[in-house]
Design a protein around this motif. Structure first.
Motif, PDB file in Angstrom:
ATOM      1  N   TRP A   1       3.677  -2.600  -7.996  1.00 46.30           N
ATOM      2  CA  TRP A   1       2.497  -2.418  -7.150  1.00 46.30           C
ATOM      3  C   TRP A   1       1.217  -2.793  -7.891  1.00 46.30           C
ATOM      4  O   TRP A   1       0.247  -3.239  -7.278  1.00 46.30           O
ATOM      5  CB  TRP A   1       2.426  -0.975  -6.671  1.00 46.30           C
ATOM      6  CG  TRP A   1       3.327  -0.680  -5.524  1.00 46.30           C
ATOM      7  CD1 TRP A   1       4.431   0.101  -5.512  1.00 46.30           C
ATOM      8  CD2 TRP A   1       3.215  -1.194  -4.193  1.00 46.30           C
ATOM      9  NE1 TRP A   1       5.028   0.115  -4.280  1.00 46.30           N
ATOM     10  CE2 TRP A   1       4.286  -0.669  -3.433  1.00 46.30           C
ATOM     11  CE3 TRP A   1       2.313  -2.058  -3.562  1.00 46.30           C
ATOM     12  CZ2 TRP A   1       4.481  -0.961  -2.092  1.00 46.30           C
ATOM     13  CZ3 TRP A   1       2.504  -2.349  -2.207  1.00 46.30           C
ATOM     14  CH2 TRP A   1       3.575  -1.803  -1.493  1.00 46.30           C
ATOM     15  N   MET A   2       1.217  -2.581  -9.205  1.00 46.42           N
ATOM     16  CA  MET A   2       0.038  -2.963  -9.994  1.00 46.42           C
ATOM     17  C   MET A   2      -0.034  -4.477 -10.199  1.00 46.42           C
ATOM     18  O   MET A   2      -1.116  -5.062 -10.206  1.00 46.42           O
ATOM     19  CB  MET A   2       0.058  -2.251 -11.352  1.00 46.42           C
ATOM     20  CG  MET A   2      -0.162  -0.743 -11.275  1.00 46.42           C
ATOM     21  SD  MET A   2       0.073   0.074 -12.867  1.00 46.42           S
ATOM     22  CE  MET A   2      -1.216  -0.737 -13.826  1.00 46.42           C
TER      23      MET A   2
ATOM     24  N   MET B   1       1.404  -6.851  -8.248  1.00 43.46           N
ATOM     25  CA  MET B   1       1.307  -7.643  -7.031  1.00 43.46           C
ATOM     26  C   MET B   1      -0.133  -8.004  -6.678  1.00 43.46           C
ATOM     27  O   MET B   1      -0.418  -9.167  -6.356  1.00 43.46           O
ATOM     28  CB  MET B   1       1.973  -6.897  -5.868  1.00 43.46           C
ATOM     29  CG  MET B   1       3.482  -6.923  -5.916  1.00 43.46           C
ATOM     30  SD  MET B   1       4.156  -8.596  -5.833  1.00 43.46           S
ATOM     31  CE  MET B   1       3.720  -9.039  -4.155  1.00 43.46           C
ATOM     32  N   PRO B   2      -1.108  -7.055  -6.724  1.00 43.10           N
ATOM     33  CA  PRO B   2      -2.493  -7.452  -6.454  1.00 43.10           C
ATOM     34  C   PRO B   2      -3.009  -8.476  -7.458  1.00 43.10           C
ATOM     35  O   PRO B   2      -3.765  -9.384  -7.088  1.00 43.10           O
ATOM     36  CB  PRO B   2      -3.274  -6.132  -6.544  1.00 43.10           C
ATOM     37  CG  PRO B   2      -2.265  -5.076  -6.296  1.00 43.10           C
ATOM     38  CD  PRO B   2      -1.006  -5.581  -6.881  1.00 43.10           C
ATOM     39  N   VAL B   3      -2.591  -8.319  -8.728  1.00 42.63           N
ATOM     40  CA  VAL B   3      -3.027  -9.290  -9.735  1.00 42.63           C
ATOM     41  C   VAL B   3      -2.477 -10.675  -9.404  1.00 42.63           C
ATOM     42  O   VAL B   3      -3.201 -11.683  -9.429  1.00 42.63           O
ATOM     43  CB  VAL B   3      -2.569  -8.840 -11.137  1.00 42.63           C
ATOM     44  CG1 VAL B   3      -2.921  -9.896 -12.173  1.00 42.63           C
ATOM     45  CG2 VAL B   3      -3.225  -7.515 -11.509  1.00 42.63           C
TER      46      VAL B   3
ATOM     47  N   LYS C   1       5.740   1.271  -9.738  1.00 44.41           N
ATOM     48  CA  LYS C   1       4.314   1.303 -10.052  1.00 44.41           C
ATOM     49  C   LYS C   1       3.863   0.004 -10.698  1.00 44.41           C
ATOM     50  O   LYS C   1       2.797  -0.534 -10.380  1.00 44.41           O
ATOM     51  CB  LYS C   1       4.015   2.479 -10.971  1.00 44.41           C
ATOM     52  CG  LYS C   1       4.077   3.841 -10.292  1.00 44.41           C
ATOM     53  CD  LYS C   1       3.765   4.962 -11.261  1.00 44.41           C
ATOM     54  CE  LYS C   1       3.835   6.329 -10.580  1.00 44.41           C
ATOM     55  NZ  LYS C   1       3.568   7.430 -11.538  1.00 44.41           N
TER      56      LYS C   1
ATOM     57  N   LEU D   1      -1.432 -11.716  -6.475  1.00 41.03           N
ATOM     58  CA  LEU D   1      -2.045 -12.188  -5.235  1.00 41.03           C
ATOM     59  C   LEU D   1      -3.459 -12.706  -5.484  1.00 41.03           C
ATOM     60  O   LEU D   1      -3.861 -13.737  -4.929  1.00 41.03           O
ATOM     61  CB  LEU D   1      -2.069 -11.049  -4.216  1.00 41.03           C
ATOM     62  CG  LEU D   1      -2.630 -11.392  -2.831  1.00 41.03           C
ATOM     63  CD1 LEU D   1      -1.794 -12.488  -2.184  1.00 41.03           C
ATOM     64  CD2 LEU D   1      -2.656 -10.157  -1.940  1.00 41.03           C
ATOM     65  N   GLY D   2      -4.213 -11.985  -6.323  1.00 34.65           N
ATOM     66  CA  GLY D   2      -5.558 -12.461  -6.661  1.00 34.65           C
ATOM     67  C   GLY D   2      -5.527 -13.801  -7.356  1.00 34.65           C
ATOM     68  O   GLY D   2      -6.337 -14.696  -7.059  1.00 34.65           O
TER      69      GLY D   2
END
Length: 481
Positions: A184-185, A187-189, A181, A191-192
């Motif tokens: 997954w939380m 990775m978007p940060v 978790k 990537l952003g």
């Protein structure tokens, strides 16, 4: 929104990598802490369960020893067996005390407490009735009850190990879910942040690239501004300084050409008039050789005067390129006018101009479009062989106007396709030698095409040259004016 950049490009890169790696590092640290916590909890649980199971088996062994020794004492009456019993009882008490020190749940403590109380009761009866064999045998019957209690403790010790193993498995799965978790939380940060800093890094680089391309196109009027860190902004300022220097040099060159061309016109006019007087015999009869020389003088004077006029025209063209006057232009009427002006040149070489042009009206700068078509067509006539054909086509393609001029001349080598649009560049036809001209015709075409936000290219062709101009159009109709 104004983006605030750090002082240097290197600092921007360092900050970008740091912030991108921070969420992932945080996830790794959290995962490491979770795994370490799980490991410690698992270690404690395993130690507790192992000690409890080992102690339970020791209690079972000591219970068997006590029962065996006391029965032998009851049968044989030997005091050594009674001492052995008491030794086993003491070991039972030590083992029980060590088990009570473990951090066990209440239910296991309750089982141990019951076992200890039952064993203590039996021990009391043994000590009280040690001298009476009959009563001692009655006390021995309670060892069956003690064995049952011991069986419960052993069973619970085995169950404890199984439960601890299941608990470890559940904790491992829970920790794994937490780690996943977090990843997954994070990775978007991450990537952003990568996208944001990629844009921040690419933006000043694209600005510098655009500035260099602007200088390469010869656009010296638009100021250069590069946004980004201070070192890249300083680089943009130096590029703008270079643009100003090039613009000043360009203006000086233009003024020099205009001044020299103007100063040469007066003596050149006198030379041409003198050559005309000599050629027509106004100053007396000339021998054939003298007439030939006078004719050569007259032709070269005319050629030189034409080139000077083209130089003056190019100076005016540069100032005209800055101003775009949009109006509705009937294409076929404009092209017919251009062909009419070049009719004599085409007839002299017996060249057939094949026109493909719709009866349409578009919005553009009429004078610039006329000059573009005139210079391309004149260039084609100049390089086309006698008794050949030239194709001139105008057509609409989506939101663009395409102008195609195709001749059957020697063509243009790939190595020269970018140079021919430079000022004063002369290309040579393989068999005809250098083609006379000032080398400004295609440069003027390129200047006007850029002014109209279009493009010009030389297309591949097996024989001859193919020029294609693309001009953006916002209005087109098939209705003639």
């Amino acid at each position: 929104m104004q983006v605030r950049y750090p002082k240097s490009f290197l600092m921007l890169v360092v900050i970008g990598f740091t912030l991108v790696g921070l969420p992932l590092a945080l996830a790794l640290i959290t995962s490491a802490l979770s795994i370490d916590k799980l490991s410690k909890q698992s270690q404690r649980a395993v130690i507790q369960a192992t000690r409890f199971a080992q102690g339970a088996r020791e209690l079972a062994d000591e219970t068997d020893r006590m029962e065996r020794n006391i029965r032998q004492y009851a049968i044989l009456g030997d005091a050594d067996f009674l001492d052995a019993y008491r030794s086993a009882h003491a070991d039972f008490g030590k083992t029980m005390a060590s088990l009570k020190q473990l951090a066990l749940r209440q239910r296991y403590r309750h089982y141990l407490q019951n076992l200890g109380q039952l064993e203590a009761q039996i021990d009391t009866e043994v000590n009280v009735h040690a001298a009476s064999i009959d009563r001692l045998v009655a006390a021995l019957d309670r060892y069956e009850e003690l064995g049952q209690a011991m069986s419960i403790v052993l069973k619970e010790s085995d169950a404890l190990i199984e439960r601890e193993v299941e608990s470890m498995s559940d904790m491992a799965a829970h920790s794994r879910n937490i780690v996943l978790k977090q990843l997954w939380m994070m990775m978007p940060v991450a990537l952003g942040l990568i996208i944001v800093f990629a844009m921040m890094l690419a933006r000043p680089v694209r600005g510098i690239e655009a500035a260099i391309a602007q200088l390469g196109r010869g656009d010296l009027r638009t100021p250069i501004e590069v946004d980004g860190p201070q070192d890249l902004r300083r680089l943009g300022q130096r590029l703008d300084w270079l643009r100003e220097q090039l613009r000043e040099v360009e203006e000086q060159k233009t003024r020099f050409l205009q001044q020299v061309s103007h100063d040469l016109k007066t003596p050149l006019s006198a030379l041409r008039e003198g050559a005309d007087l000599l050629s027509d015999g106004s100053l007396g009869a000339l021998t054939p050789t003298q007439k030939e020389v006078a004719g050569i003088l007259r032709q070269n004077a005319i050629r030189l005067q034409r080139q000077i006029e083209e130089l003056l025209q190019y100076g005016a063209v540069q100032s005209q390129a800055r101003q775009v006057k949009l109006e509705l232009v009937p294409l076929k009427q404009l092209v017919r006018k251009v062909m009419s002006g070049l009719q004599m040149q085409a007839l002299n070489k017996s060249i057939d101009i094949q026109l493909v042009c719709p009866r349409a009206v578009t919005e553009t700068d009429a004078e610039k479009l006329r000059v573009i078509i005139d210079n391309l067509l004149s260039n084609a006539i100049k390089h086309a062989p006698p008794q050949s054909a030239i194709q001139l086509g105008l057509a609409q393609h989506d939101d663009q106007l395409w102008v195609d001029v195709i001749d059957e001349g020697p063509g243009i080598p790939r190595s020269e396709r970018t140079k021919i649009f430079e000022r004063f560049y002369h290309r040579a036809a393989p068999e005809q030698g250098p083609v006379p001209g000032s080398g400004l015709g295609l440069a003027i075409v390129a200047e006007f095409v850029r002014a109209l936000a279009g493009s010009i290219e030389v297309c591949d062709r097996e024989q001859g040259a193919h020029f294609r101009v693309r001009l953006p159009i916002s209005y087109w109709t098939d209705e003639a004016l």
